[in-house]
Design a protein around this motif. Structure first.
Motif, short mmCIF file in Angstrom:
data_model
loop_
_atom_site.label_atom_id
_atom_site.label_comp_id
_atom_site.label_asym_id
_atom_site.label_seq_id
_atom_site.Cartn_x
_atom_site.Cartn_y
_atom_site.Cartn_z
N VAL A 1 0.86 -1.19 0.00
CA VAL A 1 0.00 0.00 0.00
C VAL A 1 0.89 1.23 0.00
N ASP A 2 0.97 1.88 -1.15
CA ASP A 2 1.85 3.05 -1.29
C ASP A 2 1.36 3.88 -2.47
N ASP A 3 1.35 5.20 -2.31
CA ASP A 3 0.85 6.05 -3.39
C ASP A 3 1.90 6.32 -4.46
N GLU A 4 3.15 5.88 -4.24
CA GLU A 4 4.20 6.07 -5.23
C GLU A 4 4.36 4.82 -6.09
N VAL A 5 4.08 4.94 -7.37
CA VAL A 5 4.09 3.80 -8.28
C VAL A 5 5.48 3.17 -8.37
N ASP A 6 6.51 3.99 -8.33
CA ASP A 6 7.88 3.46 -8.43
C ASP A 6 8.20 2.53 -7.26
N ILE A 7 7.76 2.92 -6.06
CA ILE A 7 8.00 2.08 -4.89
C ILE A 7 7.18 0.80 -4.97
N GLN A 8 5.92 0.93 -5.40
CA GLN A 8 5.09 -0.26 -5.62
C GLN A 8 5.80 -1.25 -6.54
N SER A 9 6.28 -0.75 -7.67
CA SER A 9 6.90 -1.61 -8.68
C SER A 9 8.17 -2.26 -8.15
N ALA A 10 8.98 -1.49 -7.41
CA ALA A 10 10.23 -2.04 -6.88
C ALA A 10 9.97 -3.16 -5.88
N ILE A 11 9.02 -2.94 -4.97
CA ILE A 11 8.73 -3.96 -3.96
C ILE A 11 8.04 -5.16 -4.60
N LYS A 12 7.20 -4.91 -5.58
CA LYS A 12 6.55 -6.00 -6.32
C LYS A 12 7.59 -6.88 -6.99
N TRP A 13 8.60 -6.27 -7.58
CA TRP A 13 9.68 -7.04 -8.22
C TRP A 13 10.42 -7.87 -7.18
N MET A 14 10.72 -7.27 -6.02
CA MET A 14 11.40 -8.00 -4.94
C MET A 14 10.56 -9.21 -4.52
N ALA A 15 9.25 -8.99 -4.40
CA ALA A 15 8.36 -10.07 -3.95
C ALA A 15 8.33 -11.20 -4.98
N LYS A 16 8.19 -10.86 -6.23
CA LYS A 16 8.11 -11.89 -7.27
C LYS A 16 9.41 -12.66 -7.38
N SER A 17 10.55 -11.98 -7.17
CA SER A 17 11.84 -12.67 -7.24
C SER A 17 12.00 -13.67 -6.09
N ARG A 18 11.20 -13.48 -5.02
CA ARG A 18 11.22 -14.40 -3.88
C ARG A 18 9.99 -15.30 -3.84
N LYS A 19 9.24 -15.30 -4.95
CA LYS A 19 8.04 -16.12 -5.09
C LYS A 19 6.99 -15.83 -4.02
N VAL A 20 6.84 -14.55 -3.68
CA VAL A 20 5.82 -14.09 -2.74
C VAL A 20 4.71 -13.41 -3.54
N ASP A 21 3.49 -13.95 -3.47
CA ASP A 21 2.36 -13.34 -4.17
C ASP A 21 2.08 -11.96 -3.59
N CYS A 22 1.74 -11.02 -4.46
CA CYS A 22 1.49 -9.68 -3.94
C CYS A 22 0.43 -8.96 -4.76
N MET A 23 -0.16 -7.95 -4.13
CA MET A 23 -1.10 -7.03 -4.76
C MET A 23 -0.67 -5.62 -4.39
N THR A 24 -0.97 -4.66 -5.26
CA THR A 24 -0.60 -3.27 -4.98
C THR A 24 -1.85 -2.39 -4.90
N TYR A 25 -1.75 -1.36 -4.05
CA TYR A 25 -2.85 -0.41 -3.84
C TYR A 25 -2.24 0.98 -3.72
N SER A 26 -2.93 1.97 -4.22
CA SER A 26 -2.41 3.34 -4.19
C SER A 26 -2.90 4.15 -3.00
N SER A 27 -3.77 3.57 -2.20
CA SER A 27 -4.29 4.30 -1.03
C SER A 27 -4.80 3.33 0.01
N GLY A 28 -4.94 3.85 1.24
CA GLY A 28 -5.52 3.02 2.30
C GLY A 28 -6.95 2.64 1.98
N GLU A 29 -7.69 3.58 1.38
CA GLU A 29 -9.09 3.31 1.04
C GLU A 29 -9.19 2.17 0.02
N GLU A 30 -8.32 2.17 -0.98
CA GLU A 30 -8.34 1.12 -2.00
C GLU A 30 -8.06 -0.24 -1.38
#
Length: 210
Positions: free
Chosen positions: A5-34
């Motif tokens: 959960v982060d409003d910065e797309v670059d940070i979302q993408s970086a952490i998502k890449w880290m997660a996928k490289s470690r075979k951790v399923d993930c979802m991204t959201y741009s706000s707490g409400e979402e």
């Protein structure tokens, strides 16, 4: 499931890449409400919602962990966490905060109120994901216990009495004598207990109630 959960797309993408490289399923959201909407966690007092049956919170049986920025437009990370904690979901959905240097005090305060951990930017990827794995394990165990508690709620008062005696190793005859009932009645209750708890033996029963 790791929820980023982060409003910065670059940070979302970086952490998502880290997660996928470690075979951790993930979802991204741009706000707490979402994020709250996606898991069906209500965060506003809307009268028409209270009049109908609420949608159950959406959990991943393999565990959930939230990696959340402290500061975001709309609901901040801390405010989003407070909603989770107020609904007593913070053990089933552990929250790890990502903070800037000036936000550490807010993250520490959230830890005192039940947040799982926090990491200051820039963070060590491996240390972060080690903690994420611990959080996912905690969440998974909490989910398993929630299932057991729901099954326990189905037991009658008498079945709970017999269950407690079964768990300390008492045989049917001993249970019958102690409760002043027939062995046949104990056998019927025992069968009902196993059926409601969805297990096939006393050993399996003891294994899920720890």
């Amino acid at each position: 499931m790791l929820h980023i959960v982060d409003d910065e797309v670059d940070i979302q993408s970086a952490i998502k890449w880290m997660a996928k490289s470690r075979k951790v399923d993930c979802m991204t959201y741009s706000s707490g409400e979402e994020f709250l909407d996606a898991l069906h966690i209500p965060y506003a007092n809307i009268p028409e919602i209270s009049e109908k049956k609420a949608t159950p919170v959406s959990f991943d049986p393999n565990g959930d962990c939230v990696l959340m920025d402290v500061r975001m437009p709309g609901l901040s990370g801390v405010a989003t966490f407070d909603i989770i904690a107020n609904k007593k979901l913070n053990k089933r959905i552990p929250v790890i905060f990502i903070t800037g240097h000036g936000e550490i005090s807010m993250a520490v305060d959230a830890i005192k109120r039940g947040a799982f951990d926090f990491f200051e930017k820039p963070f060590n990827d491996n240390l972060l994901f080690d903690r994420i794995q611990v959080a996912l394990s905690q969440s998974r165990k909490e989910g398993e216990m929630a299932v057991v508690y729901r099954r326990l709620d189905k037991l009658t008062t008498r079945e709970r009495e017999i269950l407690n005696l079964i768990l300390i190793g008492k045989m049917n005859k001993v249970i019958a004598d102690k409760l002043g009932i027939s062995m046949r009645t104990v056998e019927v209750h025992r069968a009902n207990i196993l059926d409601k708890m969805e297990v096939k033996s006393a050993i399996e029963l003891a294994g899920i109630i720890k």
